[in-house]
Design an enzyme around this catalytic site. Structure first.
Site, PDB file in Angstrom:
ATOM      1  N   TYR A 298       0.837  -1.216   0.253  1.00  0.00           N
ATOM      2  CA  TYR A 298       0.060   0.000  -0.038  1.00  0.00           C
ATOM      3  C   TYR A 298       0.777   1.061  -0.080  1.00  0.00           C
ATOM      4  CZ  TYR A 298      -3.498   3.497   1.756  1.00  0.00           C
ATOM      5  OH  TYR A 298      -4.554   4.259   1.699  1.00  0.00           O
TER       6      TYR A 298
ATOM      7  N   ASP B 111       9.296   2.917  -0.102  1.00  0.00           N
ATOM      8  CA  ASP B 111       8.083   3.542   0.738  1.00  0.00           C
ATOM      9  C   ASP B 111       8.321   2.996   2.231  1.00  0.00           C
ATOM     10  OD1 ASP B 111       5.875   4.128   2.247  1.00  0.00           O
ATOM     11  OD2 ASP B 111       4.383   3.260   0.755  1.00  0.00           O
TER      12      ASP B 111
ATOM     13  N   LYS C 205       3.582   8.639   9.130  1.00  0.00           N
ATOM     14  CA  LYS C 205       3.297   8.034  10.550  1.00  0.00           C
ATOM     15  C   LYS C 205       4.448   8.436  11.593  1.00  0.00           C
ATOM     16  CE  LYS C 205       0.578   4.625   8.501  1.00  0.00           C
ATOM     17  NZ  LYS C 205       0.740   3.856   7.215  1.00  0.00           N
TER      18      LYS C 205
HETATM   19  C1  LIG Z   1       0.026   4.406   5.789  1.00  0.00           C
HETATM   20  C2  LIG Z   1       0.888   4.075   4.738  1.00  0.00           C
HETATM   21  C3  LIG Z   1       0.673   4.995   3.531  1.00  0.00           C
HETATM   22  C4  LIG Z   1      -0.256   6.353   3.308  1.00  0.00           C
HETATM   23  O1  LIG Z   1       0.150   7.077   4.368  1.00  0.00           O
HETATM   24  P1  LIG Z   1      -1.216   8.045   4.820  1.00  0.00           P
HETATM   25  O2  LIG Z   1      -0.486   9.087   5.775  1.00  0.00           O
HETATM   26  O3  LIG Z   1      -2.426   7.227   5.469  1.00  0.00           O
HETATM   27  O4  LIG Z   1      -1.321   8.726   3.412  1.00  0.00           O
HETATM   28  C5  LIG Z   1       1.726   4.934   2.563  1.00  0.00           C
HETATM   29  N1  LIG Z   1       2.516   3.935   2.417  1.00  0.00           N
HETATM   30  C6  LIG Z   1       2.609   2.998   3.466  1.00  0.00           C
HETATM   31  C7  LIG Z   1       3.815   1.756   3.516  1.00  0.00           C
HETATM   32  C8  LIG Z   1       1.733   3.157   4.716  1.00  0.00           C
HETATM   33  O5  LIG Z   1       1.680   2.253   5.579  1.00  0.00           O
END
Ligand SMILES: *Cc1c(COP(=O)(O)O)cnc(C)c1O
Length: 430
Positions: free
Chosen positions: A146, A241, A269
């Site tokens: 994701y 990511d 995060k």
């Molecule tokens: C949570 C997450 C996102 C998206 O971040 P948001 O602040 O919710 O938009 C993107 N990549 C990874 C790996 C994530 O866990």
């Protein structure tokens, strides 16, 4: 002892009248586990206090950010102090340079960092930058990873002979989907094949270097290294990511723990200390392409917001000064892993527990969980019973089998042992 959540349910009923599905982000709605979501009144350390008057042991840490526990005092104090000075200016502050300098000193292989407001924005911008830098359109992503909800990432496997994906949400155009090529996590041969079929067209490969959005999945030996080589051989960028793993697995995130170098790294995060922050970082040569230095446009009215930067700076300073946090957290996670494993094994329940640092996930399957397909073999009925059984006993797990647990440093060994005892009670009736 069994907790009830009557007030939460009535708050949820009211919310559903005014908010689509009652929530502002879908996973909160409990669709994967059934029942009504739990409403939080406040949180401190390792505990959530619900509107029903219960105290829950928290294993999601706001999906990662609260790595030091809730309402961590240095962060709270920093936000209060910043608030008194004004909440937004739309002009530069010294704070932005301070946090950028700290990020660059902690994260390997980056010279500069641009702040945004979410992980979604960070990943969306990283891909635009990779495309602008390489002059190419296509990207490779992995099924089950994701990267936020921007169009290029809401893609599922295409049908038949086509190698490109198809939209997995209405509203994403086929045109957009055709530029996202979908690969299987831990399948290096397939990545090589995609590169071969799309010569000189791949701008970047984007990956969760330790996956956390199909449960926790660790890359197999040579997988990330192999992609690194393929990117280099084909003139593509490798985007890590690290929205989950950044400042959670180690000071230098997954780049440090895997030893693999990325070209662009996205954060979110933890970097915001619980405020809405994302970021992307790269070496100078790449960042030079970003506006206002270069032609790749990216902007944000509230980017680098002083409250958000104060929270993030206090969080990162603490982690930078106390790297033993990462070691302690990994030990706590291992303790929980071993405890749950022993209960499930004794009971003869098919399971796989995946773990990396302070991320872990329990999958009710007898197959090793190495990619999205194997994660999907998990028995969801068992997961639902497991989730609700623990919730009834005051323990809050992620409400989906496809999400990772995020441990926080405020958790005590007593909390972990209480959790294992609760697991024992829950599965004793299976
Ligand atoms: C949570 C997450 C996102 C998206 O971040 P948001 O602040 O919710 O938009 C993107 N990549 C990874 C790996 C994530 O866990």
């Amino acid at each position: 002892m069994s907790f009830t959540y009557k007030r939460s349910s009535s708050l949820f009923n009211e919310a559903q009248k005014y908010i689509p599905g009652g929530v502002n982000s879908p996973v909160r709605a409990f669709n994967a586990v059934g029942g009504d979501p739990v409403y939080v009144k406040s949180a401190k350390g390792a505990y959530l206090h619900t509107e029903d008057g219960h105290q829950l042991i928290d294993y999601i840490a706001s999906w990662g950010p609260m790595i030091l526990g809730h309402a961590f005092e240095p962060v709270v104090d920093a936000v209060i102090e910043a608030t008194k000075k004004g909440t937004s200016y739309g002009m530069p502050t010294e704070l932005e340079t301070q946090i950028a300098k700290l990020v660059v000193s902690m994260a390997p292989n980056v010279d500069q960092v641009r702040m945004v407001n979410s992980g979604t924005e960070a990943c969306m911008s990283a891909v635009r930058l990779a495309r602008g830098f390489t002059g190419r359109d296509k990207i490779i992503k992995f099924a089950g990873c994701y990267h936020g909800h921007s169009d290029s990432f809401l893609i599922q496997a295409g049908s038949g002979a086509v190698t490109f994906g198809s939209p997995n949400s209405p509203g994403v155009t086929i045109g957009t989907a055709q530029d996202t090529l979908l690969a299987t996590y831990n399948n290096l041969d397939q990545v090589a094949e995609i590169f071969e079929k799309n010569k000189d067209q791949i701008a970047c490969v984007i990956i969760e270097p330790i996956a956390g959005n199909m449960g926790c999945i660790v890359p197999q030996e040579g997988f990330l290294e192999g992609i690194r080589e393929l990117c280099d051989a084909n003139g593509a960028l490798f985007v890590f990511d690290e929205v989950m793993t950044g400042f959670r697995l180690a000071r230098g995130g997954a780049q440090e723990t895997t030893g693999v170098k990325a070209d662009i790294i996205t954060y979110g995060k933890v970097i915001g200390g619980g405020l809405p922050v994302g970021a992307f970082a790269a070496r100078q040569e790449i960042m030079n392409h970003l506006a206002p230095l270069g032609p790749v446009y990216q902007a944000g009215t509230l980017s680098g917001n002083p409250l958000a930067m104060s929270a993030g700076l206090a969080m990162l300073e603490h982690l930078n000064d106390n790297p033993d946090v990462f070691v302690n957290l990994a030990q706590k996670t291992e303790h929980l892993h071993k405890g749950i494993e022993s209960v499930l094994s004794t009971k003869g329940i098919d399971h796989q527990i995946n773990r990396c640092g302070s991320m872990m996930s329990v999958h009710f399957t007898d197959q090793p969980v190495i990619d999205f397909e194997s994660a999907a073999t998990g028995n969801n009925e068992w997961f639902k019973k497991f989730f609700h059984g623990l919730l009834d006993r005051g323990i809050y797990l992620p409400p989906s089998a496809f999400e990772s647990y995020f441990l926080n440093d405020a958790l005590s060994y007593e909390d972990l042992d209480r959790t294992v005892t609760a697991v024992e009670e829950v599965v004793s009736k299976w």
